[in-house]
Write a protein that holds these residues in place. Structure first.
Motif, PDB file in Angstrom:
ATOM      1  N   VAL A   1       4.862  -8.619   0.994  1.00  0.00           N
ATOM      2  CA  VAL A   1       4.986  -7.330   1.665  1.00  0.00           C
ATOM      3  C   VAL A   1       4.048  -6.303   1.031  1.00  0.00           C
ATOM      4  O   VAL A   1       3.410  -5.503   1.740  1.00  0.00           O
ATOM      5  CB  VAL A   1       6.447  -6.835   1.624  1.00  0.00           C
ATOM      6  CG1 VAL A   1       6.540  -5.391   2.122  1.00  0.00           C
ATOM      7  CG2 VAL A   1       7.337  -7.732   2.472  1.00  0.00           C
ATOM      8  N   GLU A   2       3.920  -6.353  -0.278  1.00  0.00           N
ATOM      9  CA  GLU A   2       3.018  -5.423  -0.960  1.00  0.00           C
ATOM     10  C   GLU A   2       1.573  -5.645  -0.520  1.00  0.00           C
ATOM     11  O   GLU A   2       0.837  -4.686  -0.250  1.00  0.00           O
ATOM     12  CB  GLU A   2       3.139  -5.601  -2.471  1.00  0.00           C
ATOM     13  CG  GLU A   2       2.309  -4.612  -3.276  1.00  0.00           C
ATOM     14  CD  GLU A   2       2.494  -4.762  -4.778  1.00  0.00           C
ATOM     15  OE1 GLU A   2       1.745  -4.097  -5.523  1.00  0.00           O
ATOM     16  OE2 GLU A   2       3.374  -5.534  -5.199  1.00  0.00           O
ATOM     17  N   VAL A   3       1.174  -6.917  -0.437  1.00  0.00           N
ATOM     18  CA  VAL A   3      -0.176  -7.232   0.041  1.00  0.00           C
ATOM     19  C   VAL A   3      -0.343  -6.766   1.479  1.00  0.00           C
ATOM     20  O   VAL A   3      -1.388  -6.209   1.853  1.00  0.00           O
ATOM     21  CB  VAL A   3      -0.444  -8.751  -0.072  1.00  0.00           C
ATOM     22  CG1 VAL A   3      -1.754  -9.118   0.619  1.00  0.00           C
ATOM     23  CG2 VAL A   3      -0.481  -9.169  -1.528  1.00  0.00           C
ATOM     24  N   MET A   4       0.676  -6.979   2.304  1.00  0.00           N
ATOM     25  CA  MET A   4       0.608  -6.552   3.704  1.00  0.00           C
ATOM     26  C   MET A   4       0.430  -5.040   3.800  1.00  0.00           C
ATOM     27  O   MET A   4      -0.442  -4.560   4.551  1.00  0.00           O
ATOM     28  CB  MET A   4       1.880  -6.963   4.450  1.00  0.00           C
ATOM     29  CG  MET A   4       1.967  -6.391   5.858  1.00  0.00           C
ATOM     30  SD  MET A   4       3.405  -6.927   6.809  1.00  0.00           S
ATOM     31  CE  MET A   4       4.754  -6.450   5.745  1.00  0.00           C
ATOM     32  N   ARG A   5       1.232  -4.290   3.083  1.00  0.00           N
ATOM     33  CA  ARG A   5       1.154  -2.834   3.172  1.00  0.00           C
ATOM     34  C   ARG A   5      -0.233  -2.329   2.745  1.00  0.00           C
ATOM     35  O   ARG A   5      -0.810  -1.454   3.402  1.00  0.00           O
ATOM     36  CB  ARG A   5       2.225  -2.191   2.297  1.00  0.00           C
ATOM     37  CG  ARG A   5       3.630  -2.287   2.854  1.00  0.00           C
ATOM     38  CD  ARG A   5       4.601  -1.510   1.954  1.00  0.00           C
ATOM     39  NE  ARG A   5       5.961  -1.590   2.406  1.00  0.00           N
ATOM     40  CZ  ARG A   5       6.481  -0.823   3.370  1.00  0.00           C
ATOM     41  NH1 ARG A   5       5.715   0.081   3.962  1.00  0.00           N
ATOM     42  NH2 ARG A   5       7.744  -0.948   3.725  1.00  0.00           N
ATOM     43  N   TYR A   6      -0.747  -2.883   1.668  1.00  0.00           N
ATOM     44  CA  TYR A   6      -2.058  -2.430   1.203  1.00  0.00           C
ATOM     45  C   TYR A   6      -3.141  -2.814   2.206  1.00  0.00           C
ATOM     46  O   TYR A   6      -3.960  -1.976   2.610  1.00  0.00           O
ATOM     47  CB  TYR A   6      -2.372  -3.036  -0.165  1.00  0.00           C
ATOM     48  CG  TYR A   6      -3.826  -2.840  -0.557  1.00  0.00           C
ATOM     49  CD1 TYR A   6      -4.309  -1.569  -0.897  1.00  0.00           C
ATOM     50  CD2 TYR A   6      -4.723  -3.906  -0.539  1.00  0.00           C
ATOM     51  CE1 TYR A   6      -5.643  -1.370  -1.213  1.00  0.00           C
ATOM     52  CE2 TYR A   6      -6.064  -3.717  -0.850  1.00  0.00           C
ATOM     53  CZ  TYR A   6      -6.514  -2.455  -1.189  1.00  0.00           C
ATOM     54  OH  TYR A   6      -7.838  -2.258  -1.483  1.00  0.00           O
ATOM     55  N   THR A   7      -3.159  -4.080   2.628  1.00  0.00           N
ATOM     56  CA  THR A   7      -4.226  -4.567   3.499  1.00  0.00           C
ATOM     57  C   THR A   7      -4.210  -3.865   4.851  1.00  0.00           C
ATOM     58  O   THR A   7      -5.247  -3.366   5.328  1.00  0.00           O
ATOM     59  CB  THR A   7      -4.101  -6.084   3.698  1.00  0.00           C
ATOM     60  OG1 THR A   7      -4.054  -6.736   2.429  1.00  0.00           O
ATOM     61  CG2 THR A   7      -5.272  -6.617   4.498  1.00  0.00           C
ATOM     62  N   LEU A   8      -3.052  -3.838   5.496  1.00  0.00           N
ATOM     63  CA  LEU A   8      -2.979  -3.201   6.814  1.00  0.00           C
ATOM     64  C   LEU A   8      -3.190  -1.692   6.705  1.00  0.00           C
ATOM     65  O   LEU A   8      -3.714  -1.062   7.634  1.00  0.00           O
ATOM     66  CB  LEU A   8      -1.649  -3.519   7.491  1.00  0.00           C
ATOM     67  CG  LEU A   8      -1.402  -4.998   7.808  1.00  0.00           C
ATOM     68  CD1 LEU A   8      -0.146  -5.160   8.653  1.00  0.00           C
ATOM     69  CD2 LEU A   8      -2.602  -5.632   8.500  1.00  0.00           C
ATOM     70  N   GLY A   9      -2.791  -1.114   5.580  1.00  0.00           N
ATOM     71  CA  GLY A   9      -3.054   0.305   5.366  1.00  0.00           C
ATOM     72  C   GLY A   9      -4.544   0.604   5.329  1.00  0.00           C
ATOM     73  O   GLY A   9      -5.011   1.595   5.904  1.00  0.00           O
ATOM     74  N   GLN A  10      -5.298  -0.270   4.654  1.00  0.00           N
ATOM     75  CA  GLN A  10      -6.751  -0.096   4.601  1.00  0.00           C
ATOM     76  C   GLN A  10      -7.378  -0.249   5.985  1.00  0.00           C
ATOM     77  O   GLN A  10      -8.274   0.505   6.368  1.00  0.00           O
ATOM     78  CB  GLN A  10      -7.365  -1.107   3.626  1.00  0.00           C
ATOM     79  CG  GLN A  10      -7.076  -0.813   2.161  1.00  0.00           C
ATOM     80  CD  GLN A  10      -7.736   0.470   1.689  1.00  0.00           C
ATOM     81  OE1 GLN A  10      -8.883   0.765   2.050  1.00  0.00           O
ATOM     82  NE2 GLN A  10      -7.028   1.249   0.904  1.00  0.00           N
ATOM     83  N   LEU A  11      -6.905  -1.221   6.735  1.00  0.00           N
ATOM     84  CA  LEU A  11      -7.445  -1.433   8.083  1.00  0.00           C
ATOM     85  C   LEU A  11      -7.080  -0.270   9.002  1.00  0.00           C
ATOM     86  O   LEU A  11      -7.910   0.207   9.771  1.00  0.00           O
ATOM     87  CB  LEU A  11      -6.928  -2.753   8.652  1.00  0.00           C
ATOM     88  CG  LEU A  11      -7.384  -4.021   7.921  1.00  0.00           C
ATOM     89  CD1 LEU A  11      -6.722  -5.252   8.539  1.00  0.00           C
ATOM     90  CD2 LEU A  11      -8.905  -4.163   7.954  1.00  0.00           C
ATOM     91  N   ALA A  12      -5.820   0.179   8.918  1.00  0.00           N
ATOM     92  CA  ALA A  12      -5.380   1.281   9.774  1.00  0.00           C
ATOM     93  C   ALA A  12      -6.176   2.550   9.489  1.00  0.00           C
ATOM     94  O   ALA A  12      -6.534   3.300  10.415  1.00  0.00           O
ATOM     95  CB  ALA A  12      -3.885   1.520   9.574  1.00  0.00           C
ATOM     96  N   ALA A  13      -6.470   2.799   8.211  1.00  0.00           N
ATOM     97  CA  ALA A  13      -7.230   3.992   7.851  1.00  0.00           C
ATOM     98  C   ALA A  13      -8.625   3.965   8.451  1.00  0.00           C
ATOM     99  O   ALA A  13      -9.229   5.015   8.702  1.00  0.00           O
ATOM    100  CB  ALA A  13      -7.314   4.111   6.327  1.00  0.00           C
ATOM    101  N   ARG A  14      -9.141   2.762   8.698  1.00  0.00           N
ATOM    102  CA  ARG A  14     -10.467   2.594   9.274  1.00  0.00           C
ATOM    103  C   ARG A  14     -10.416   2.338  10.783  1.00  0.00           C
ATOM    104  O   ARG A  14     -11.447   2.074  11.394  1.00  0.00           O
ATOM    105  CB  ARG A  14     -11.188   1.438   8.569  1.00  0.00           C
ATOM    106  CG  ARG A  14     -11.537   1.721   7.119  1.00  0.00           C
ATOM    107  CD  ARG A  14     -11.996   0.450   6.409  1.00  0.00           C
ATOM    108  NE  ARG A  14     -12.607   0.727   5.121  1.00  0.00           N
ATOM    109  CZ  ARG A  14     -11.929   0.977   4.009  1.00  0.00           C
ATOM    110  NH1 ARG A  14     -10.602   0.977   4.031  1.00  0.00           N
ATOM    111  NH2 ARG A  14     -12.561   1.222   2.871  1.00  0.00           N
ATOM    112  N   ARG A  15      -9.223   2.351  11.344  1.00  0.00           N
ATOM    113  CA  ARG A  15      -9.022   2.119  12.774  1.00  0.00           C
ATOM    114  C   ARG A  15      -9.568   0.752  13.200  1.00  0.00           C
ATOM    115  O   ARG A  15     -10.244   0.614  14.218  1.00  0.00           O
ATOM    116  CB  ARG A  15      -9.649   3.246  13.601  1.00  0.00           C
ATOM    117  CG  ARG A  15      -9.125   4.626  13.251  1.00  0.00           C
ATOM    118  CD  ARG A  15      -9.819   5.715  14.049  1.00  0.00           C
ATOM    119  NE  ARG A  15      -9.413   5.695  15.447  1.00  0.00           N
ATOM    120  CZ  ARG A  15      -8.325   6.296  15.934  1.00  0.00           C
ATOM    121  NH1 ARG A  15      -7.518   6.958  15.116  1.00  0.00           N
ATOM    122  NH2 ARG A  15      -8.056   6.246  17.222  1.00  0.00           N
ATOM    123  N   ILE A  16      -9.254  -0.257  12.380  1.00  0.00           N
ATOM    124  CA  ILE A  16      -9.640  -1.632  12.665  1.00  0.00           C
ATOM    125  C   ILE A  16      -8.397  -2.406  13.099  1.00  0.00           C
ATOM    126  O   ILE A  16      -7.420  -2.503  12.354  1.00  0.00           O
ATOM    127  CB  ILE A  16     -10.268  -2.306  11.427  1.00  0.00           C
ATOM    128  CG1 ILE A  16     -11.534  -1.577  10.991  1.00  0.00           C
ATOM    129  CG2 ILE A  16     -10.568  -3.781  11.716  1.00  0.00           C
ATOM    130  CD1 ILE A  16     -12.113  -2.073   9.676  1.00  0.00           C
TER     131      ILE A  16
END
Length: 343
Positions: A277-292
Motif C-alpha cells: 500500500v505504501e508503494v501504491m500511494r507513493y507511485t500513484l501519487g507521483q503519476l497523479a501529480a503529473r496527470r498520467i
C-alpha cells in the motif's frame, strides 16, 4: 478518453500459469466473477489492460476469438474499456508467461526445417511470406481486423516490454534492429487494417525504449515501477529521486513528441500488505501529480508470475503484485486505490 482519465488494472485470469494456459483453458464464468468483484471493490476502474495469447489463437482461432468477444462484452457491462495486449516479449525466469521468442523475429537466428528467417524484412516483398510472419498476420487480421472501430477497445497494445535488455542502448545491435523491424511491421499491419483506436507499446522502465518506440506509438506507454524492495537492476527504479527523474525524462519525451503518456503497468509488489500500500500511494501519487493515467499490475490473484502468494507457486523478486486474494478478499488497505481513481 484522455490518458489522464485512465484508472484501471491489468487483468489475467486466476486459473492459468501462462498466456497459453489461460487461453487454452479459458474460464468465462470465473472471469465474470473476478471482473465483477474488481468493479465492486474499485468503482472507478474504467480501463482494463487484458493480456491475450497469439499462441492460443494459433492453436484454435475460432475458440480464441469467441472467448475474446465474450470478454469484451463482459468488460462493457461494467463500464470498462479494454486495452488488449497483442504480443509479449517479457520472459520471466521464475514463471514464464510465454510470448514471442527472439528465434522468431531475429534474422539468421533459426534453422527451422531449413528456413533461416521465420520473419522477413517487411520491405523485401510479400509481407506474409515467412512462416512466423504468416501466423502473426492471420492473428492480427482476426483480432484487430474484426474490431478496427470497436468502441469497447480504448487502445491496442502492440507488445508488452519489447527491447528488454542492455541491447536497447546499443545502436549497432542486430537484436534491437530486428525487434524494431518486427514492431514496425505490427504497427503497419494494424494501421493497414484500418484500426482507429490508438496504438501503444508497453515499454519497461527505459527512456531509450520509449524514444525508440515513439514513432510507431499513438500513445506512449511505459511501466513506471518504483522498486521499493531493491529487487530490480534498473537504476531508474531503485530510489525515489531516481524514479522521479525517470518520470520527468519520460514526460519530456512525450512533450517533444506531442503525444500523451500512459502508465500501462505500475505499482511494484510486496509480500507485506502495508508495504504494498505504501508503494501504491507513493507511485500513484507521483503519476497523479503529473496527470498520467495508469493500469496497475494487476487486479487479482493469478497463477501467472508475480500475482500469487508463495503457496500457489513460484514467486520471483517482484513478490506479490495482486490486489485481490485467491479467496476473493481485498488485501488489507488496498482500497486506497480508490483515492486515485474517482468514480
Amino acid at each position: 478518453m484522455r490518458t489522464e482519465d485512465v484508472h484501471g488494472f491489468n487483468y489475467d485470469g486466476s486459473w492459468g500459469t501462462s498466456g497459453l494456459d489461460l487461453w487454452q483453458h479459458h474460464d468465462h464464468g470465473r472471469m465474470a466473477v473476478e471482473v465483477a468483484r474488481g468493479k465492486e471493490y474499485f468503482p472507478g476502474w474504467n480501463v482494463a489492460r487484458w493480456w491475450l495469447s497469439h499462441e492460443a489463437h494459433q492453436r484454435d482461432p475460432a475458440r480464441f476469438l469467441a472467448n475474446f468477444e465474450a470478454g469484451l462484452s463482459l468488460f462493457e457491462r461494467h463500464g470498462i474499456l479494454v486495452v488488449p495486449v497483442l504480443f509479449n516479449r517479457w520472459r520471466d525466469p521464475v514463471c514464464d508467461f510465454g510470448g514471442v521468442p527472439l528465434d522468431h523475429i531475429v534474422p539468421h537466428h533459426s534453422a527451422w526445417t531449413g528456413v533461416d528467417d521465420l520473419f522477413a524484412d517487411p520491405d523485401a516483398g510479400d509481407p506474409v511470406a515467412a512462416p512466423v510472419q504468416a501466423l502473426f498476420h492471420r492473428y492480427l487480421v482476426d483480432v484487430v481486423g474484426s474490431h478496427v472501430d470497436d468502441p469497447r477497445i480504448w487502445a491496442w497494445d502492440l507488445c508488452n516490454e519489447p527491447l528488454m535488455g542492455r541491447y536497447v542502448e546499443d545502436d549497432d545491435s542486430p537484436v534491437r534492429r530486428a525487434e524494431l523491424t518486427w514492431l514496425t511491421w505490427c504497427q503497419r499491419v494494424c494501421k493497414g487494417l484500418g484500426a482507429v483506436q490508438p496504438l501503444t507499446i508497453g515499454n519497461f522502465a527505459s527512456v531509450k525504449a520509449l524514444e525508440l518506440t515513439e514513432p510507431i506509438s499513438d500513445v506512449l506507454g511505459f511501466h513506471p515501477y518504483f522498486m521499493a524492495n531493491g529487487s530490480g537492476h534498473n537504476e531508474n527504479t531503485l530510489t525515489k529521486p531516481a524514479f522521479e527523474a525517470f518520470l520527468d525524462a519520460c514526460e519530456a519525451v512525450a512533450q517533444r513528441s506531442g503525444k500523451q503518456l500512459y502508465a500501462s503497468e505500475t505499482v511494484w509488489g510486496a509480500r507485506d500488505d502495508a508495504a504494498h500500500v505504501e508503494v501504491m500511494r507513493y507511485t500513484l501519487g507521483q503519476l497523479a501529480a503529473r496527470r498520467i493515467g495508469f493500469t496497475v499490475h494487476a487486479l487479482g490473484h493469478s497463477l501467472v508470475a508475480d500475482l500469487h502468494q508463495d503457496a500457489y507457486g513460484p514467486v520471483g523478486s517482484p513478490e506479490w503484485l495482486h490486489f485481490v486474494e485467491a479467496d476473493g478478499s481485498l488485501r488489507a488497505g488496498h482500497e486506497a486505490f480508490n483515492e486515485f481513481a474517482p468514480r
